[in-house]
Design a protein around this motif. Structure first.
Motif, PDB file in Angstrom:
ATOM      1  N   ALA A   2      -5.108  73.093  54.832  1.00  0.00           N
ATOM      2  CA  ALA A   2      -5.040  71.965  53.896  1.00  0.00           C
ATOM      3  C   ALA A   2      -4.189  70.850  54.474  1.00  0.00           C
ATOM      4  O   ALA A   2      -3.204  71.092  55.171  1.00  0.00           O
ATOM      5  N   SER A   3      -4.579  69.620  54.199  1.00  0.00           N
ATOM      6  CA  SER A   3      -3.762  68.492  54.636  1.00  0.00           C
ATOM      7  C   SER A   3      -2.741  68.179  53.547  1.00  0.00           C
ATOM      8  O   SER A   3      -2.950  68.484  52.375  1.00  0.00           O
ATOM      9  N   PHE A   4      -1.622  67.605  53.944  1.00  0.00           N
ATOM     10  CA  PHE A   4      -0.577  67.324  52.954  1.00  0.00           C
ATOM     11  C   PHE A   4      -1.054  66.251  51.980  1.00  0.00           C
ATOM     12  O   PHE A   4      -1.949  65.463  52.277  1.00  0.00           O
ATOM     13  N   PRO A   5      -0.452  66.215  50.783  1.00  0.00           N
ATOM     14  CA  PRO A   5      -0.931  65.315  49.731  1.00  0.00           C
ATOM     15  C   PRO A   5      -0.621  63.848  49.998  1.00  0.00           C
ATOM     16  O   PRO A   5       0.440  63.498  50.500  1.00  0.00           O
ATOM     17  N   VAL A   6      -1.582  63.020  49.656  1.00  0.00           N
ATOM     18  CA  VAL A   6      -1.422  61.561  49.681  1.00  0.00           C
ATOM     19  C   VAL A   6      -1.640  61.085  48.251  1.00  0.00           C
ATOM     20  O   VAL A   6      -2.688  61.345  47.662  1.00  0.00           O
ATOM     21  N   ILE A   7      -0.652  60.416  47.689  1.00  0.00           N
ATOM     22  CA  ILE A   7      -0.708  59.983  46.289  1.00  0.00           C
ATOM     23  C   ILE A   7      -0.890  58.473  46.235  1.00  0.00           C
ATOM     24  O   ILE A   7      -0.109  57.726  46.826  1.00  0.00           O
ATOM     25  N   ASN A   8      -1.918  58.039  45.534  1.00  0.00           N
ATOM     26  CA  ASN A   8      -2.162  56.614  45.321  1.00  0.00           C
ATOM     27  C   ASN A   8      -1.374  56.183  44.087  1.00  0.00           C
ATOM     28  O   ASN A   8      -1.757  56.482  42.958  1.00  0.00           O
ATOM     29  N   MET A   9      -0.248  55.506  44.306  1.00  0.00           N
ATOM     30  CA  MET A   9       0.643  55.121  43.218  1.00  0.00           C
ATOM     31  C   MET A   9       0.023  54.076  42.289  1.00  0.00           C
ATOM     32  O   MET A   9       0.444  53.935  41.152  1.00  0.00           O
ATOM     33  N   GLU A  10      -0.978  53.379  42.765  1.00  0.00           N
ATOM     34  CA  GLU A  10      -1.654  52.404  41.905  1.00  0.00           C
ATOM     35  C   GLU A  10      -2.341  53.095  40.729  1.00  0.00           C
ATOM     36  O   GLU A  10      -2.545  52.489  39.685  1.00  0.00           O
ATOM     37  N   ASN A  11      -2.661  54.379  40.888  1.00  0.00           N
ATOM     38  CA  ASN A  11      -3.333  55.115  39.815  1.00  0.00           C
ATOM     39  C   ASN A  11      -2.389  55.498  38.678  1.00  0.00           C
ATOM     40  O   ASN A  11      -2.828  56.056  37.677  1.00  0.00           O
ATOM     41  N   LEU A  12      -1.104  55.214  38.826  1.00  0.00           N
ATOM     42  CA  LEU A  12      -0.162  55.493  37.734  1.00  0.00           C
ATOM     43  C   LEU A  12      -0.350  54.517  36.574  1.00  0.00           C
ATOM     44  O   LEU A  12       0.063  54.790  35.462  1.00  0.00           O
ATOM     45  N   ASN A  13      -0.969  53.398  36.843  1.00  0.00           N
ATOM     46  CA  ASN A  13      -1.246  52.404  35.801  1.00  0.00           C
ATOM     47  C   ASN A  13      -2.724  52.461  35.448  1.00  0.00           C
ATOM     48  O   ASN A  13      -3.548  51.869  36.113  1.00  0.00           O
ATOM     49  N   GLY A  14      -3.050  53.216  34.439  1.00  0.00           N
ATOM     50  CA  GLY A  14      -4.448  53.280  34.030  1.00  0.00           C
ATOM     51  C   GLY A  14      -4.851  54.667  33.587  1.00  0.00           C
ATOM     52  O   GLY A  14      -4.025  55.538  33.308  1.00  0.00           O
ATOM     53  N   GLU A  15      -6.140  54.858  33.556  1.00  0.00           N
ATOM     54  CA  GLU A  15      -6.712  56.096  33.030  1.00  0.00           C
ATOM     55  C   GLU A  15      -6.403  57.318  33.892  1.00  0.00           C
ATOM     56  O   GLU A  15      -6.450  58.445  33.400  1.00  0.00           O
ATOM     57  N   GLU A  16      -6.080  57.109  35.159  1.00  0.00           N
ATOM     58  CA  GLU A  16      -5.836  58.235  36.065  1.00  0.00           C
ATOM     59  C   GLU A  16      -4.361  58.648  36.114  1.00  0.00           C
ATOM     60  O   GLU A  16      -3.971  59.464  36.948  1.00  0.00           O
ATOM     61  N   ARG A  17      -3.540  58.092  35.218  1.00  0.00           N
ATOM     62  CA  ARG A  17      -2.106  58.374  35.236  1.00  0.00           C
ATOM     63  C   ARG A  17      -1.795  59.863  35.121  1.00  0.00           C
ATOM     64  O   ARG A  17      -1.033  60.412  35.910  1.00  0.00           O
ATOM     65  N   ALA A  18      -2.381  60.549  34.157  1.00  0.00           N
ATOM     66  CA  ALA A  18      -2.086  61.970  33.951  1.00  0.00           C
ATOM     67  C   ALA A  18      -2.462  62.791  35.186  1.00  0.00           C
ATOM     68  O   ALA A  18      -1.694  63.664  35.619  1.00  0.00           O
TER      69      ALA A  18
END
Length: 108
Positions: A2-18
């Motif tokens: 598995a590759s290490f996680p990459v988090i798109n912080m832009e998704n914290l604002n919107g429907e994908e926050r949870a």
């Protein structure tokens, strides 16, 4: 593997926050770190890095001049190897910016 996680912080604002918060939790619990995709342009980051290095250089130069003026060059020469050349400060934007508290910042 598995590759290490990459988090798109832009998704914290919107429907994908949870879902994004879940990815952050998982990354912290199972990996101990994650790469941040913050959406800030590389050009802007390069400019911030350049300005930070220039600010640091000016501060160190001023500290050296003040030390020479207060102790004389001979005394400073013996202390040069023991100087702490690190300068750090913490900038925050939200909830309240502290940028005005950082000394000697230029308007840029």
């Amino acid at each position: 593997m598995a590759s290490f996680p990459v988090i798109n912080m832009e998704n914290l604002n919107g429907e994908e926050r949870a879902a994004t918060m879940g990815k952050i939790k998982d990354a912290c619990e199972n990996w101990g770190f994650f790469e941040v995709n913050h959406g800030i342009s590389p050009e802007f980051m390069d400019n911030v890095e350049r300005m930070t290095k220039e600010h640091h250089r000016k501060c160190m130069e001023q500290r050296f001049k003040e030390m020479v003026a207060s102790k004389g060059l001979e005394a400073v020469q013996s202390e040069i190897n023991d100087l702490d050349w690190e300068s750090t400060f913490f900038l925050r934007h939200l909830p309240v910016s502290n940028i005005a508290e950082v000394p000697d910042l230029e308007d840029e």
